[in-house]
Design a protein around this motif. Sequence first.
Motif, PDB file in Angstrom:
ATOM      1  N   SER A  48     -26.548   5.735  -7.834  1.00  0.00           N
ATOM      2  CA  SER A  48     -25.868   5.927  -6.169  1.00  0.00           C
ATOM      3  C   SER A  48     -24.515   5.092  -6.083  1.00  0.00           C
ATOM      4  O   SER A  48     -24.220   4.362  -6.723  1.00  0.00           O
ATOM      5  N   GLU A  49     -23.784   5.637  -5.042  1.00  0.00           N
ATOM      6  CA  GLU A  49     -22.778   4.842  -4.612  1.00  0.00           C
ATOM      7  C   GLU A  49     -22.939   3.048  -4.255  1.00  0.00           C
ATOM      8  O   GLU A  49     -22.170   2.658  -4.644  1.00  0.00           O
ATOM      9  N   THR A  50     -24.203   3.204  -3.884  1.00  0.00           N
ATOM     10  CA  THR A  50     -24.649   1.728  -3.868  1.00  0.00           C
ATOM     11  C   THR A  50     -24.666   0.892  -4.938  1.00  0.00           C
ATOM     12  O   THR A  50     -24.369  -0.193  -5.211  1.00  0.00           O
ATOM     13  N   ASP A  51     -25.275   1.471  -5.929  1.00  0.00           N
ATOM     14  CA  ASP A  51     -25.370   1.034  -7.267  1.00  0.00           C
ATOM     15  C   ASP A  51     -23.875   0.777  -7.895  1.00  0.00           C
ATOM     16  O   ASP A  51     -23.625  -0.326  -8.587  1.00  0.00           O
ATOM     17  N   LEU A  52     -23.136   1.630  -7.601  1.00  0.00           N
ATOM     18  CA  LEU A  52     -21.711   1.476  -8.081  1.00  0.00           C
ATOM     19  C   LEU A  52     -20.955   0.180  -7.535  1.00  0.00           C
ATOM     20  O   LEU A  52     -20.269  -0.656  -7.837  1.00  0.00           O
ATOM     21  N   ILE A  53     -21.358  -0.021  -6.152  1.00  0.00           N
ATOM     22  CA  ILE A  53     -20.853  -1.037  -5.267  1.00  0.00           C
ATOM     23  C   ILE A  53     -21.358  -2.375  -6.024  1.00  0.00           C
ATOM     24  O   ILE A  53     -20.775  -3.179  -6.058  1.00  0.00           O
ATOM     25  N   VAL A  54     -22.748  -2.350  -6.094  1.00  0.00           N
ATOM     26  CA  VAL A  54     -23.419  -3.571  -6.781  1.00  0.00           C
ATOM     27  C   VAL A  54     -22.646  -3.981  -8.076  1.00  0.00           C
ATOM     28  O   VAL A  54     -22.640  -5.052  -8.537  1.00  0.00           O
ATOM     29  N   LEU A  55     -22.205  -2.876  -8.940  1.00  0.00           N
ATOM     30  CA  LEU A  55     -21.544  -2.966 -10.224  1.00  0.00           C
ATOM     31  C   LEU A  55     -20.414  -3.817 -10.082  1.00  0.00           C
ATOM     32  O   LEU A  55     -19.786  -4.624 -10.609  1.00  0.00           O
ATOM     33  N   ARG A  56     -19.626  -3.216  -9.043  1.00  0.00           N
ATOM     34  CA  ARG A  56     -18.155  -3.960  -8.788  1.00  0.00           C
ATOM     35  C   ARG A  56     -18.278  -5.203  -8.268  1.00  0.00           C
ATOM     36  O   ARG A  56     -17.547  -6.098  -8.660  1.00  0.00           O
ATOM     37  N   VAL A  57     -19.290  -5.583  -7.267  1.00  0.00           N
ATOM     38  CA  VAL A  57     -19.327  -6.849  -7.067  1.00  0.00           C
ATOM     39  C   VAL A  57     -19.908  -7.841  -8.079  1.00  0.00           C
ATOM     40  O   VAL A  57     -19.382  -8.887  -8.257  1.00  0.00           O
ATOM     41  N   LEU A 109     -21.001  -4.994   0.109  1.00  0.00           N
ATOM     42  CA  LEU A 109     -22.432  -4.745  -0.065  1.00  0.00           C
ATOM     43  C   LEU A 109     -22.968  -3.860   1.260  1.00  0.00           C
ATOM     44  O   LEU A 109     -22.542  -4.687   2.392  1.00  0.00           O
ATOM     45  N   PRO A 110     -23.966  -3.055   1.238  1.00  0.00           N
ATOM     46  CA  PRO A 110     -24.830  -2.775   2.327  1.00  0.00           C
ATOM     47  C   PRO A 110     -25.386  -4.143   2.809  1.00  0.00           C
ATOM     48  O   PRO A 110     -25.907  -5.158   2.443  1.00  0.00           O
ATOM     49  N   GLU A 111     -25.658  -4.397   4.303  1.00  0.00           N
ATOM     50  CA  GLU A 111     -25.986  -5.391   4.777  1.00  0.00           C
ATOM     51  C   GLU A 111     -27.411  -5.932   4.090  1.00  0.00           C
ATOM     52  O   GLU A 111     -27.532  -7.020   4.032  1.00  0.00           O
ATOM     53  N   ASP A 112     -28.353  -5.047   3.798  1.00  0.00           N
ATOM     54  CA  ASP A 112     -29.912  -5.522   3.420  1.00  0.00           C
ATOM     55  C   ASP A 112     -29.485  -5.821   1.820  1.00  0.00           C
ATOM     56  O   ASP A 112     -30.436  -6.573   1.245  1.00  0.00           O
ATOM     57  N   LEU A 113     -28.520  -5.940   1.233  1.00  0.00           N
ATOM     58  CA  LEU A 113     -28.154  -6.483  -0.184  1.00  0.00           C
ATOM     59  C   LEU A 113     -27.632  -7.835  -0.193  1.00  0.00           C
ATOM     60  O   LEU A 113     -27.095  -8.185  -1.260  1.00  0.00           O
ATOM     61  N   ARG A 114     -26.989  -8.241   1.061  1.00  0.00           N
ATOM     62  CA  ARG A 114     -26.223  -9.495   0.950  1.00  0.00           C
ATOM     63  C   ARG A 114     -27.360 -10.845   0.882  1.00  0.00           C
ATOM     64  O   ARG A 114     -26.963 -12.011   1.637  1.00  0.00           O
ATOM     65  N   THR A 115     -28.332 -10.486   0.383  1.00  0.00           N
ATOM     66  CA  THR A 115     -29.385 -11.773   0.284  1.00  0.00           C
ATOM     67  C   THR A 115     -29.795 -11.494  -1.307  1.00  0.00           C
ATOM     68  O   THR A 115     -29.133 -11.031  -1.878  1.00  0.00           O
ATOM     69  N   GLY A 116     -30.889 -12.250  -1.489  1.00  0.00           N
ATOM     70  CA  GLY A 116     -31.463 -12.240  -2.758  1.00  0.00           C
ATOM     71  C   GLY A 116     -31.853 -10.810  -3.429  1.00  0.00           C
ATOM     72  O   GLY A 116     -32.103 -10.582  -4.424  1.00  0.00           O
ATOM     73  N   LEU A 117     -31.775  -9.797  -2.225  1.00  0.00           N
ATOM     74  CA  LEU A 117     -31.806  -8.385  -2.866  1.00  0.00           C
ATOM     75  C   LEU A 117     -31.000  -7.967  -3.870  1.00  0.00           C
ATOM     76  O   LEU A 117     -31.202  -6.960  -4.728  1.00  0.00           O
ATOM     77  N   PHE A 118     -29.782  -8.679  -3.613  1.00  0.00           N
ATOM     78  CA  PHE A 118     -28.752  -8.197  -4.645  1.00  0.00           C
ATOM     79  C   PHE A 118     -29.152  -8.420  -6.221  1.00  0.00           C
ATOM     80  O   PHE A 118     -28.830  -7.596  -6.866  1.00  0.00           O
TER      81      PHE A 118
END
Length: 307
Positions: free
Chosen positions: A236-245, A255-264
Amino acid sequence: MTTRTRPRPVLSRWDMPHWMPDSSQTLPARCGEDFTAIRVPADLARPALTALGPRTGPVLANKTTRTWHFLLPSNSVLPDDWPHGVRVMPKGRSIGIPPLTTTGGLDVHWAVPPGRGITSPADLHRALHDPRLLTAGDAPSPADPPAAAAAVRAAAPPTPRPLTPAQRDVGRLLLTGASDAQIAEELGLPVGIVRRHLTSIGRRFGAPTAARRAAALLAGGHVSPPPVSMLAPDLSETDLIVLRVLAGLATEDDLPEDLRTGLFLDRVDELRERCGARTDPHLIALAAFWELLPSLVHPAPGKEQLP
């Protein structure tokens, strides 16, 4: 029995900043208005803090997001070329300010509480580029011109050196997901030497994490991603953002708000499993091979160009 209480820090120079919360809760404060915040990856922040020593002002740490914030006066004149992964937080961006007594835990807390001094932007800049420069770059006596010239040279960012063949070999195996011990066995080197090469690669590119070292090696064409027969999974686009980060090509603010914690970190673990990656560097290498991170794909694979 006498009960000991933790002494309250002695305030000086800053006194008690007006943005410090009066309650026992963590409250937001605005960057650029109340202070200038420099966000630093934890792996880079720790040695910088050690190098700064008593010359450090307020510093926030967060073990969950693995980021630290060095808080400088809002009128600070900042250098331009911060190391890769370091960010000057934009004006108006809010960050959490915990109570003065919050000096530990997984979430935001004080690594250095207010009241101990002020961090010089120049000192922080030098310490983040190379902690050894801070001591070497201290101002010498005006009566000693040779020492002054030496200090100026020491304070300047070092001229980058090309990677050695051994460093490239270590980097190539890093991208395959090999551990330090496996790299050492493959190359016939002591594990300590392998780790020294990895540290040198990190300093060379200002890459504090293994994933960012992998990204830097690929982006510079120093090594090519290892080929793989598996097709790229549907991300997904979110997965790609995670990879870029993870690769240092984007910041946690993307990152989406919910991934700016340990969920990342949980999402990274999930991506490794879905992609068949053994480690974070291997995940970055696979993403580059599948052209999911186009900026890491060298135009001439197999013909690495040294800088």
